[in-house]
Design a protein around this motif. Structure first.
Motif, PDB file in Angstrom:
ATOM      1  N   VAL A 150       0.840  -1.192   0.000  1.00 48.12           N
ATOM      2  CA  VAL A 150       0.000   0.000   0.000  1.00 48.12           C
ATOM      3  C   VAL A 150       0.878   1.246   0.000  1.00 48.12           C
ATOM      4  CG1 VAL A 150      -1.583   1.350   1.442  1.00 48.12           C
ATOM      5  CG2 VAL A 150      -2.009  -1.083   1.056  1.00 48.12           C
ATOM      6  N   LYS A 151       0.509   2.230  -0.784  1.00 45.55           N
ATOM      7  CA  LYS A 151       1.239   3.484  -0.860  1.00 45.55           C
ATOM      8  C   LYS A 151       0.671   4.514   0.110  1.00 45.55           C
ATOM      9  CE  LYS A 151       4.091   2.348  -4.180  1.00 45.55           C
ATOM     10  NZ  LYS A 151       5.559   2.284  -3.932  1.00 45.55           N
ATOM     11  N   CYS A 165       5.180   6.582   6.926  1.00 47.57           N
ATOM     12  CA  CYS A 165       5.545   6.525   5.520  1.00 47.57           C
ATOM     13  C   CYS A 165       7.060   6.514   5.362  1.00 47.57           C
ATOM     14  CB  CYS A 165       4.972   7.729   4.773  1.00 47.57           C
ATOM     15  SG  CYS A 165       3.175   7.684   4.622  1.00 47.57           S
ATOM     16  N   THR A 166       7.516   5.734   4.403  1.00 51.71           N
ATOM     17  CA  THR A 166       8.932   5.725   4.078  1.00 51.71           C
ATOM     18  C   THR A 166       9.215   6.828   3.064  1.00 51.71           C
ATOM     19  OG1 THR A 166       8.630   4.187   2.237  1.00 51.71           O
ATOM     20  CG2 THR A 166       9.006   3.241   4.436  1.00 51.71           C
ATOM     21  N   GLU A 167      10.496   7.065   2.811  1.00 52.48           N
ATOM     22  CA  GLU A 167      10.872   8.097   1.847  1.00 52.48           C
ATOM     23  C   GLU A 167      10.382   7.783   0.440  1.00 52.48           C
ATOM     24  OE1 GLU A 167      15.039   8.733   2.018  1.00 52.48           O
ATOM     25  OE2 GLU A 167      15.001   9.653   4.017  1.00 52.48           O
ATOM     26  N   TYR A 173       3.815  -0.064   9.262  1.00 56.46           N
ATOM     27  CA  TYR A 173       3.274  -0.005  10.618  1.00 56.46           C
ATOM     28  C   TYR A 173       4.325  -0.542  11.595  1.00 56.46           C
ATOM     29  CZ  TYR A 173       2.484  -5.088  10.793  1.00 56.46           C
ATOM     30  OH  TYR A 173       2.661  -6.441  10.811  1.00 56.46           O
ATOM     31  N   ARG A 174       4.236  -0.105  12.823  1.00 57.85           N
ATOM     32  CA  ARG A 174       5.098  -0.616  13.888  1.00 57.85           C
ATOM     33  C   ARG A 174       4.380  -0.424  15.216  1.00 57.85           C
ATOM     34  NH1 ARG A 174      10.571  -1.743  15.042  1.00 57.85           N
ATOM     35  NH2 ARG A 174      11.147  -1.339  17.223  1.00 57.85           N
ATOM     36  N   ILE A 175       4.283  -1.496  15.992  1.00 59.66           N
ATOM     37  CA  ILE A 175       3.646  -1.442  17.311  1.00 59.66           C
ATOM     38  C   ILE A 175       4.563  -2.110  18.316  1.00 59.66           C
ATOM     39  CG2 ILE A 175       1.729  -2.263  18.704  1.00 59.66           C
ATOM     40  CD1 ILE A 175       1.339  -1.637  15.020  1.00 59.66           C
ATOM     41  N   ASP A 186       4.826  -4.093   6.580  1.00 57.85           N
ATOM     42  CA  ASP A 186       4.150  -3.367   5.523  1.00 57.85           C
ATOM     43  C   ASP A 186       2.642  -3.460   5.661  1.00 57.85           C
ATOM     44  OD1 ASP A 186       6.577  -2.772   4.065  1.00 57.85           O
ATOM     45  OD2 ASP A 186       6.618  -4.884   3.463  1.00 57.85           O
ATOM     46  N   ILE A 187       1.955  -2.351   5.374  1.00 59.38           N
ATOM     47  CA  ILE A 187       0.522  -2.406   5.117  1.00 59.38           C
ATOM     48  C   ILE A 187       0.373  -2.763   3.641  1.00 59.38           C
ATOM     49  CG2 ILE A 187      -1.619  -1.080   4.999  1.00 59.38           C
ATOM     50  CD1 ILE A 187      -0.829  -1.688   7.818  1.00 59.38           C
TER      51      ILE A 187
END
Length: 440
Positions: A150-151, A165-167, A173-175, A186-187
């Motif tokens: 997913v973007k 979001c990455t560059e 996601y991170r929990i 990744d989503i």
């Protein structure tokens, strides 16, 4: 991450689907009914044939303790709720039931913990930077033709509150949890399929939003590949397919193998006199309106504030499939405990040797029929706890009260206390129905 008093016995169930639906369809004429598998059943991928009854009871109680610690952290912290609630089961009180399904193109078998307190469908994925042990191969999305990251800026990314979001514009996601558990990845979207038992076809769900975890830690060694979240959040299974009715019915082990979760038309919402309001609250959880508790017909002197949410949305009463035993906030639990002890004053209580339950009885004259009735007074619904849903045998064979004191000012109506009852969620009318029935 079972005896007439233990739900954690071998409840072996198969997946049943009543109709085929596309993801985008939310017609009330459609839906499906998926049977659940108890994690300790011989048909479960998590089955441990060496586990004794004592081990299973201890494991269930420890899952409840971990679960309440999780809720306490979220309720008492200033953290954004959505960023903490991707999975209430990863290291936070692993659930008792699993759902099996297939993912990807071509399809691969997998499963996840059935959890009304989680807001995403997620699983461990290759390539693993760090993954814990699981009982089946870790999912490799590179082999799926239908898998798509997913973007950032997409609807799929914006409906999940725990992302970054990455560059290069990918949605991540991170929990992290206080016990050292975490999931990071990744989503994405992929195709899911729920299989039936040969009666009515399959449920194919395309473009389902999932969490694909490449870095995961689970110190309690649950061995489950992930979670199937069924909260009210848009990113859960329920939220994504859009149906407005959900129900489940969990039997005790002496009442058959008919446990299932039903979504859409097959969901059972029982009659008006068995209904209570479903309140809005944090994280898409299922909140109930509890007005008080009685023991043997005598209403306990518990302030209503013990059960109500604060103006900030803290506290309240949560109905949660991932919490085994009911948890009552300290002021309320003290009143319940004392009333039960007083009603059983002819018996001498003993300390639980497992240190998991508040008190036990080992007197040979002690029978379930002699125990007082505990009644939960929900708004417009009085719900008595069956004796078999109130007491549980510990590793020494003593009867122990299977209700615990919460570590925070919140309450959870646990799975053990509503066995043999149909639980229905009506999102259109914000109603929870609760009625004892034959869970076949």
């Amino acid at each position: 991450m079972a005896s007439s008093t233990l739900i954690f016995s071998l409840i072996a169930l198969i997946l049943i689907i009543t109709t085929t639906i596309p993801l985008s369809l939310s017609s009330p004429e459609q839906g499906f009914a998926a049977r659940l598998i108890h994690r300790d059943s011989p048909e479960s991928p998590l089955y441990n044939p060496a586990a004794t009854r004592a081990h299973l009871a201890q494991s269930a109680s420890r899952r409840t303790i971990a679960r309440q610690n999780y809720f306490n952290r979220v309720m008492s912290s200033g953290n954004k709720w959505g960023s903490s609630l991707i999975s209430a089961t990863l290291g936070q009180g692993h659930g008792d039931f699993i759902m099996q399904y297939k993912i990807g193109t071509p399809r691969v078998d997998t499963f996840g913990i059935f959890d009304t307190g989680s807001s995403l469908i997620w699983m461990q994925c290759e390539p693993c930077q760090k993954c814990y042990m699981q009982t089946i191969p870790i999912y490799d999305p590179a082999k799926s033709e239908s898998y798509q990251k997913v973007k950032c800026g997409s609807v799929e990314c914006s409906t999940t509150a725990y992302t970054s979001c990455t560059e290069d514009g990918e949605c991540k996601y991170r929990i992290e949890y206080q016990d050292g558990s975490l999931t990071d990845g990744d989503i994405a979207t992929d195709t899911l399929m729920l299989e039936d038992d040969g009666l009515s076809g399959n449920v194919n769900l395309s473009n389902m939003v999932i969490g694909c975890g490449h870095y995961n830690l689970d110190p309690v060694e649950d061995y489950s590949p992930g979670v199937v979240g069924l909260s009210r959040e848009p990113s859960s299974l329920v939220g994504q397919i859009g149906f407005r009715h959900v129900s489940y019915c969990i039997p005790s082990e002496d009442n058959g193998n008919g446990s299932s979760v039903k979504i859409g038309l097959p969901a059972v919402i029982t009659e008006e006199n068995t209904q209570t309001p479903m309140l809005s609250g944090k994280g898409g959880l299922y909140y109930l309106s509890l007005e008080g508790i009685s023991v043997d017909g005598a209403r306990l002197n518990i302030p209503r504030s013990v059960f109500d949410m604060t103006p900030e949305g803290d506290g309240g009463v949560i109905m949660d499939s991932g919490t085994s035993f009911t948890l009552i906030a300290p002021e309320g639990f003290g009143a319940v405990k004392q009333a039960v002890l007083d009603a059983l004053s002819e018996f001498k209580p003993v300390e639980d040797s497992d240190k998991l339950y508040p008190f036990c009885y080992d007197d040979g004259r002690f029978k379930l029929e002699t125990t007082p009735e505990i009644m939960f007074h929900f708004t417009r619904l009085d719900f008595p706890l069956a004796a078999g849903n109130t007491w549980i045998r510990n590793s020494q064979g003593h009867f122990c009260m299977a209700i615990r004191e919460s570590v925070g000012n919140f309450n959870i109506f646990g799975l053990y206390q509503h066995r043999n009852a149909n639980v229905g969620f009506d999102f259109n009318n914000n109603i929870v129905s609760l009625k004892y029935t034959d869970c076949q």
